[in-house]
Design a protein around this motif. Structure first.
Motif, short mmCIF file in Angstrom:
data_model
loop_
_atom_site.label_atom_id
_atom_site.label_comp_id
_atom_site.label_asym_id
_atom_site.label_seq_id
_atom_site.Cartn_x
_atom_site.Cartn_y
_atom_site.Cartn_z
N TYR A 392 -0.29 -6.15 -2.15
CA TYR A 392 -1.68 -6.60 -2.11
C TYR A 392 -2.02 -7.24 -0.77
O TYR A 392 -3.12 -7.06 -0.23
CB TYR A 392 -1.95 -7.57 -3.26
CG TYR A 392 -2.37 -6.88 -4.53
CD1 TYR A 392 -3.70 -6.60 -4.77
CD2 TYR A 392 -1.43 -6.50 -5.47
CE1 TYR A 392 -4.10 -5.95 -5.94
CE2 TYR A 392 -1.80 -5.85 -6.63
CZ TYR A 392 -3.14 -5.58 -6.86
OH TYR A 392 -3.52 -4.94 -8.01
N HIS A 456 -9.13 -9.68 -3.95
CA HIS A 456 -7.74 -9.23 -3.94
C HIS A 456 -6.83 -10.21 -4.64
O HIS A 456 -5.90 -9.82 -5.36
CB HIS A 456 -7.28 -9.03 -2.49
CG HIS A 456 -7.32 -7.58 -2.06
ND1 HIS A 456 -8.48 -6.85 -2.06
CD2 HIS A 456 -6.33 -6.74 -1.66
CE1 HIS A 456 -8.21 -5.62 -1.65
NE2 HIS A 456 -6.92 -5.52 -1.40
N PHE A 460 -4.62 -9.44 -7.81
CA PHE A 460 -3.16 -9.59 -7.71
C PHE A 460 -2.62 -10.39 -8.90
O PHE A 460 -1.59 -10.04 -9.49
CB PHE A 460 -2.81 -10.28 -6.40
CG PHE A 460 -1.44 -10.91 -6.41
CD1 PHE A 460 -0.30 -10.12 -6.44
CD2 PHE A 460 -1.30 -12.29 -6.41
CE1 PHE A 460 0.96 -10.69 -6.46
CE2 PHE A 460 -0.05 -12.86 -6.42
CZ PHE A 460 1.09 -12.07 -6.46
#
Length: 933
Positions: A392, A456, A460
């Motif tokens: 990620y 993100h 994640f």
């Protein structure tokens, strides 16, 4: 010691009669708790435990064996209940004898009628020892039933090879219709057969009797000759010559038959070797069979063959067997390594892991393969977690996630696969509840693809928790199976139970450390993504590295809280001890606290922008929409925190720490003060900065600001009035409502929040009020003195009064204008504003009267007329201060000396009130009106 269960009771058997090896089903009660609990089963006195198959506590299947008794009970014995009883019995039928050459539809057990090792007639065929018809006459089967014959000859048998042979039974069964003459012939046949058997060896001796005599004579002659030659030399003796002759004969014979005998020895060796190969072909073929079965994956067959070979040849001293058994061990060692590699291979399913562990246990693999598997799985989980984070972070640095998603909504991170997540995802729930009705900027920029713009870091954490929940349950179940021994086969469990129990005690702390490390990594990785400031600098590189400037919004933090909560619930369902999950609880608490802080900060930022939404439209109560927007903004923020503030089972309150209470209290106070600052900014904003293009008049409200119609604009005084009206409403309603909302969500320090907010609001209100009074009262006060002395008026020398002079009327008109302006905005502000204006006017009038050195009779009457006219007109708005000012002004005047002056004063006052009745109507308020000082 009493047993824990009742003794077994057999209540039925099906079928209830049959020949030996008949399969029967036994039914009853308390027939055992399992196969290992069944320790005894007899039918008609014969032990049938070897063929017994335990089905349930009320059902057993077995085969009936050979028994002496033809009828008997069924007795079941268990560990838990002891020896049982039976209410039914089984009848054992005698099987019909079938000859060796007779045809049969079923398999007949062979009977050992002779022993080849002890039988003297080894050359006689076995079938001749058991003639089908020993009497030698025709057999005629009787019509008697087998049951009747068994009852008649109890304990006997019609088989002539049996120890309990009954001749009568045999004759009735086979020769019931035979005549007496034929029976005599049968007796003669039996005698003839008996004589042949007894004379067989004797006849053999008689036939060779002459040969025996000749051999005896030869031996006697040799003996006599040897005695006669006893004195001769040894070298020439007959014995020596005989020995030489025999040696030459032997050598000659060896020469003649050496090749034949060699071939015979070779043939015997080959035959023996073939016999050995045939007899022990299992061992000789085992290495090849092991390789073939390994290639096919039939590990169970390999293990069974190995166990058999080990039991037969494990301790052999035969070199050939040792050599082949060593080959078997080599193949098995290779199999152990292969299975161990498959066991430690990742990823793998729990079923495969258990299967390989059982295989290795059955193969007596050295070490502890199960623990090695647990260690490998632990490293694999940690590796997956860190690889997920690196993927990620790399994806975040490699491209602009938001722009790429918006240009192609179907594109997202290769590691983000939330659609395939079988767990109940909170992302869908967020998409339904995220659109808070704040009327804030959060909604303004939203479009249909907003749900693809998941940060993100949040994505994640979703993926990380999904990964842990997909791997950790199997890891935990593998440990539980390791502890209770279900990983191992029954034989391995019995042999290694003590050793494994020691290992479990030693491994328990090690496994606890493994779980703690997984939880530690999960929490640290989540903190590095969501709460980067909560990890130490030394761990930032390992668990952080996101390099994101902005902080997550409270909305996404709330989503993260829900994600971690679901993870905790799933792990708790695995019955993992709470002390191992405490770090997750701490993470949830820190996320909840941070979510509250960020949401309150975001709320303060939104409230800052509320000033831009002020439309200055006043309703019937003198309010704009600003207080409502303010309250709605706070309520929506608190509603968005409802799930975060709610304590799930085992969770602590967000406000349990005094530091958190203080910070939340300060942020709440800051929200209030930010709004108060917005009000102040709106009240002091220059006229040129006010955008009135969007303004409209509420049709249900009175005429806004009197004559302002065509050119709609707001003066600074009017804005002050609107803000003052809003401040009053905030103090009486909005702030109290907000305090109730804070209390509803268990905020701490509500009293402090309310006190500080009220104090700031009152301070602003007082400051704005004073500014407005100054703007309105000063012009009126400043016009009094010039108006009094206009036209060189002198109190010492003036004409008799004819009425109230114009300066006072002008002051009253100005006060009426103030009343109209305030009344248009808020009726409730009228008493408060006018009372202060009247105070200023009365104070100035009192000062002016006290400054006059002396009054003439007409001047005193004129002054008293004007003071009384003003006092009586604004009587409803008089305060103690204004009353005192009017009193001081009247005391500065000479007293009326005659009744005519009093009458004139009264007439002039009535004339004034009558002439200005219409203008003074606004001052005729109800006496019950509350005045705010």
């Amino acid at each position: 010691m009493s047993r824990s269960r009742q003794p077994p009771l057999v209540t039925g058997i099906s079928p209830n009669e049959g020949i030996p090896w008949t399969k029967v089903t036994i039914r009853g009660e308390n027939l055992g708790t399992g196969p290992t609990d069944l320790i005894g089963l007899t039918i008609c006195g014969h032990n049938c435990l070897l063929t017994a198959e335990w089905m349930s506590a009320s059902k057993i299947v077995c085969r009936v064996g050979q028994a002496k008794n033809d009828k008997g009970d069924i007795i079941v014995t268990t560990k838990s209940g002891g020896r049982g009883t039976s209410t039914v019995s089984f009848k054992l039928l005698k099987p019909e004898k079938i000859g060796i050459l007779d045809q049969s539809a079923v398999w007949v057990d062979e009977m050992n009628y002779y022993d080849m090792r002890t039988d003297r007639n080894k050359g006689i065929p076995p079938l001749s020892l058991r003639p089908a018809n020993p009497l030698g006459i025709e057999i005629e089967k009787s019509k008697f039933s087998q049951k009747d014959l068994e009852m008649l000859f109890h304990g006997m048998s019609a088989d002539f090879t049996s120890e309990n042979f009954s001749a009568a039974w045999y004759l009735i069964e086979n020769h019931s219709n035979t005549s007496f003459e034929q029976l005599k012939m049968a007796v003669a046949n039996l005698k003839r057969q008996a004589n042949k058997k007894s004379e067989g060896s004797l006849a053999y001796v008689k036939g060779g009797l002459s040969t025996f005599f000749e051999a005896q004579d030869a031996l006697s002659a040799i003996h006599q000759k040897l005695e006669a030659d006893g004195t001769e030399k040894v070298e020439g003796s007959m014995t020596q010559k005989l020995e030489n002759v025999l040696n030459r004969a032997s050598n000659t014979a060896d020469t003649l038959f050496q090749e034949v005998l060699g071939r015979k020895d070779k043939a015997d060796s080959t035959r023996n070797a073939l016999n050995v190969l045939q007899r022990f072909k299992f061992l000789f073929n085992l290495p090849l069979n092991i390789e073939r079965n390994i290639q096919k994956g039939d590990y169970d067959v390999v293990i069974n063959d190995y166990e058999k070979a080990k039991s037969l040849f494990g301790k052999t001293e035969v070199q050939v067997f040792k050599k082949y058994y060593a080959e078997v061990e080599t193949r098995i060692e290779a199999l152990r390594e292969l299975l161990l590699d498959k066991l430690l291979e990742t990823p793998s399913t729990l079923h495969d892991q258990k299967r390989y562990i059982r295989y290795l246990s059955d193969l007596h693999t050295p070490g502890d393969p199960a623990w090695q598997c647990i260690g490998a799985q632990h490293k694999w989980i940690l590796q997956l977690m860190h690889s997920c984070k690196e993927g990620y972070v790399k994806d975040l640095k490699g491209k602009d996630f938001s722009s790429s998603v918006l240009s192609n909504p179907g594109l997202h991170s290769p590691m983000l696969d939330l659609d395939n997540d079988t767990r109940p995802s909170v992302l869908g729930h967020l998409s339904q509840t995220a659109s808070l009705k704040r009327g804030s900027s959060f909604q303004s920029g939203r479009h249909d693809t907003w749900r693809y713009r998941t940060p993100h870091r949040v994505a994640f954490v979703e993926k990380l928790t999904k990964l842990v929940l997909s791997q950790l349950p199997n890891f935990w179940k593998l440990w539980i199976s390791y502890v209770n021994g279900s990983l191992f086969s029954e034989t391995a469990e019995k042999s290694g139970q003590i050793e494994r129990s020691k290992n479990v005690r030693q491994r328990q702390n090690d496994f606890k450390k493994m779980i703690q490390e997984v939880m530690h990594s999960l929490v640290k990785l989540a903190r590095g993504a969501l709460l980067p400031l909560s990890i130490r600098d030394g761990e930032a590189k390992q668990y952080g590295g996101w390099e994101v400037k902005g902080e997550l919004s409270g909305q996404w933090l709330a989503h993260a809280v829900q994600t971690v909560r679901l993870t905790h619930e799933s792990l708790t369902a695995l019955e993992i001890p709470n002390d191992l999950l405490q770090t997750i609880q701490d993470l949830i608490l820190d996320l909840r606290v941070r979510c509250v802080m960020v949401t309150l900060q975001h709320t303060a930022e939104e409230i800052k922008r509320l000033a831009e939404k002020e439309d200055w439209i006043v309703d019937n109560e003198g309010l704009t929409s600003l207080p409502c927007h303010f309250e709605q903004c706070i309520v929506c923020s608190l509603q968005s925190l409802k799930g975060v503030l709610e304590c799930k089972p085992g969770e602590a309150s967000v406000f349990q720490q005094p530091k958190t209470q203080e910070e939340v209290c300060q942020l709440s106070i800051n929200i209030m003060q930010v709004f108060i600052y917005c009000l102040e900014q709106l009240s002091t904003k220059p006229d040129a900065d006010i955008d009135t293009t969007h303004l409209s008049v509420d049709v249900s409200s009175p005429d806004l600001f009197g004559s302002i119609h065509e050119d709609f604009s707001l003066t600074s005084e009017q804005r002050l009035l609107i803000v003052l009206s809003n401040c009053c409403f905030l103090e009486r309603h909005t702030f109290l409502n907000i305090a109730e909302h804070f209390e509803k969500y268990n905020f701490q320090g509500i009293e402090k929040i309310t006190q500080v907010s009220m104090a700031s609001l009152k301070e602003l209100d007082q400051r704005l009020f004073e500014n407005y009074i100054e703007l309105k009262a000063d012009p009126i006060v400043g016009s009094l003195e010039p108006g009094i002395y206009a036209g060189y008026f002198d109190w010492k020398d003036c004409l008799p009064p004819t009425g109230v002079r114009n300066y006072l009327k002008e002051a009253l008109v100005n006060i009426i204008a103030v009343h109209a302006e305030v009344f248009t905005v808020s009726k409730e502000l009228v008493p408060r504003v006018l009372s202060k204006v009247v105070e200023a006017v009365s104070e100035e009038l009192g000062r002016l009267m006290q400054c006059v050195s002396s009054f003439s009779r007409n001047g005193a009457l004129q002054a008293r007329l004007e003071i009384c006219a003003l006092r009586d007109t604004v009587a409803v708005y008089l305060t103690p201060e204004s009353k005192s000012s009017f009193k001081q002004a009247l005391e500065a005047l000479p007293q009326l000396s005659s009744g005519a002056d009093k009458k004139l004063l009264e007439e002039l006052l009535n004339k004034f009130k009558s002439s200005m009745h219409l203008q003074l109507t606004c001052f005729q308020a109800a006496s019950s009106t509350m005045m705010k000082t």
